[in-house]
Design a protein around this motif. Structure first.
Motif, PDB file in Angstrom:
ATOM      1  N   ASP A   1       0.848  -1.198   0.000  1.00 55.07           N
ATOM      2  CA  ASP A   1       0.000   0.000   0.000  1.00 55.07           C
ATOM      3  C   ASP A   1       0.884   1.248   0.000  1.00 55.07           C
ATOM      4  O   ASP A   1       1.585   1.533   0.973  1.00 55.07           O
ATOM      5  CB  ASP A   1      -0.896  -0.020   1.236  1.00 55.07           C
TER       6      ASP A   1
ATOM      7  N   LYS B   1      -8.957   4.329  10.783  1.00 50.91           N
ATOM      8  CA  LYS B   1      -9.562   3.442   9.789  1.00 50.91           C
ATOM      9  C   LYS B   1      -8.464   2.866   8.912  1.00 50.91           C
ATOM     10  O   LYS B   1      -7.499   3.561   8.570  1.00 50.91           O
ATOM     11  CB  LYS B   1     -10.566   4.213   8.925  1.00 50.91           C
TER      12      LYS B   1
ATOM     13  N   ASN C   1      -7.355   0.180   5.483  1.00 51.24           N
ATOM     14  CA  ASN C   1      -7.734  -0.573   4.300  1.00 51.24           C
ATOM     15  C   ASN C   1      -7.612  -2.059   4.641  1.00 51.24           C
ATOM     16  O   ASN C   1      -6.546  -2.534   5.040  1.00 51.24           O
ATOM     17  CB  ASN C   1      -6.804  -0.211   3.135  1.00 51.24           C
ATOM     18  N   TRP C   2      -8.695  -2.803   4.504  1.00 50.40           N
ATOM     19  CA  TRP C   2      -8.693  -4.203   4.919  1.00 50.40           C
ATOM     20  C   TRP C   2      -7.664  -5.040   4.168  1.00 50.40           C
ATOM     21  O   TRP C   2      -6.962  -5.866   4.764  1.00 50.40           O
ATOM     22  CB  TRP C   2     -10.091  -4.799   4.731  1.00 50.40           C
ATOM     23  N   GLU C   3      -7.544  -4.846   2.870  1.00 51.61           N
ATOM     24  CA  GLU C   3      -6.586  -5.631   2.094  1.00 51.61           C
ATOM     25  C   GLU C   3      -5.159  -5.341   2.553  1.00 51.61           C
ATOM     26  O   GLU C   3      -4.315  -6.237   2.603  1.00 51.61           O
ATOM     27  CB  GLU C   3      -6.747  -5.341   0.599  1.00 51.61           C
TER      28      GLU C   3
ATOM     29  N   ARG D   1     -13.503  -7.378   9.856  1.00 49.83           N
ATOM     30  CA  ARG D   1     -13.299  -6.401   8.780  1.00 49.83           C
ATOM     31  C   ARG D   1     -14.044  -5.090   9.003  1.00 49.83           C
ATOM     32  O   ARG D   1     -13.429  -4.005   8.885  1.00 49.83           O
ATOM     33  CB  ARG D   1     -13.683  -7.019   7.434  1.00 49.83           C
ATOM     34  N   PRO D   2     -15.345  -5.099   9.347  1.00 52.84           N
ATOM     35  CA  PRO D   2     -16.042  -3.815   9.553  1.00 52.84           C
ATOM     36  C   PRO D   2     -15.439  -3.001  10.695  1.00 52.84           C
ATOM     37  O   PRO D   2     -15.410  -1.766  10.626  1.00 52.84           O
ATOM     38  CB  PRO D   2     -17.481  -4.243   9.870  1.00 52.84           C
TER      39      PRO D   2
ATOM     40  N   GLU E   1     -12.192  -1.405   9.284  1.00 58.73           N
ATOM     41  CA  GLU E   1     -12.450  -0.358   8.289  1.00 58.73           C
ATOM     42  C   GLU E   1     -13.095   0.877   8.916  1.00 58.73           C
ATOM     43  O   GLU E   1     -12.948   1.990   8.395  1.00 58.73           O
ATOM     44  CB  GLU E   1     -13.329  -0.918   7.177  1.00 58.73           C
ATOM     45  N   ALA E   2     -13.780   0.689  10.047  1.00 59.34           N
ATOM     46  CA  ALA E   2     -14.414   1.827  10.730  1.00 59.34           C
ATOM     47  C   ALA E   2     -13.532   2.404  11.830  1.00 59.34           C
ATOM     48  O   ALA E   2     -13.879   3.426  12.431  1.00 59.34           O
ATOM     49  CB  ALA E   2     -15.752   1.388  11.330  1.00 59.34           C
TER      50      ALA E   2
END
Length: 293
Positions: free
Chosen positions: A23, A233, A235-237, A272-273, A276-277
């Protein structure tokens, strides 16, 4: 630590690839933070024109190149256990036109025997002792290679802070509904780096002071910084593909190893949520130590 040609160089691979998860934005943010660490380490080092600085565990050269940029007359010795990283740093030094002021030494922090005693004015490290089992011996070596009046300036994460996490917390996130599954993933990391014995976790700021005093540093300063704050927050990936240090798998690799397909789906669907939050808490501690011989 010597490696055969068919072995992966985990240090080089992690520093140049796995710590960012591919990333670019994460890399930029991380480097901005590391540049602040570099500047503080060098400020405490009080490097002067014409002096020689030994950067132990130089990695990709963050502190070493920072020192070279601060003065056109300083000499820097790059030292690391990874020959690949030393080669990488040497190629950068050549492109920068500073190769004549550089030396490259493959050696671990606890055995700097290629460097003569009382040969350098400053020793620096950044996140190096967390990988060294015999930290006291490393401090002995730092003291040995320094000239009288020489300075030591180091930065180390205090990873013992905030550990072990409660069973319902995973990396700062409350995963109570999937705690049993999360514990299986935690187990992968704890097996590789046991909380009670791994070099990354077996010391704190008080130990650093004791190490410095016991080898004879006559003046020792330490600044401890602790942060407890809401997580940002992510990025999940990126989170999946990032390894926290060279000796552990990425989250994606750990999940694949620890969980059955159905468990993976349950774990990811819940975590994941939250990630990301930014619904979690970050707990961190770092120490800056600087001392004079």
């Amino acid at each position: 630590m010597e490696m055969t040609k068919d072995q992966r160089d985990i240090w080089c691979e992690w520093l140049l690839q796995r710590r960012f998860g591919g990333d670019a934005e994460r890399m930029k943010a991380t480097m901005e933070e590391l540049n602040r660490v570099r500047d503080k380490v060098l400020e405490h080092a009080n490097l002067r024109d014409g002096e020689t600085l030994l950067d132990v565990g130089c990695g990709d050269g963050l502190i070493a190149f920072g020192a070279l940029k601060r003065s056109s007359t300083v000499h820097v010795i790059f030292s690391d256990v990874s020959q690949d990283l030393l080669d990488h740093a040497q190629s950068i030094a050549q492109k920068m036109g500073v190769l004549d002021r550089c030396q490259f030494v493959c050696a671990p922090a606890e055995d700097l025997s290629p460097i003569q005693g009382e040969a350098v004015d400053v020793v620096t490290t950044r996140s190096v002792l967390i990988y060294v089992k015999d930290k006291q011996q490393a401090f002995c070596e730092f003291h040995r290679v320094l000239k009288a009046g020489g300075r030591l300036s180091i930065f180390e994460p205090i990873n013992r802070f905030g550990l072990p996490e409660p069973p319902h917390i995973f990396w700062g996130y409350d995963v109570t509904p999937v705690a049993e599954i999360a514990q299986k993933v935690k187990g992968i990391y704890q097996q590789l780096q046991p909380l009670d014995s791994d070099p990354m976790l077996d010391f704190d700021d008080r130990d650093l002071i004791a190490f410095a005093e016991q080898v004879g540093f006559r003046e020792v300063h330490l600044e401890l910084q602790i942060e407890i704050k809401p997580k940002e927050k992510v990025n999940w990936e990126t989170m999946l593909r990032t390894a926290g240090n060279p000796k552990i798998p990425t989250l994606e690799e750990a999940v694949q190893e620890a969980l059955l397909p159905g468990e993976r789906e349950t774990f990811v669907t819940y975590l994941r949520p939250l990630a990301e939050a930014g619904q979690g808490i970050t707990r961190s501690a770092v120490a800056y130590l600087w001392a004079a011989k």
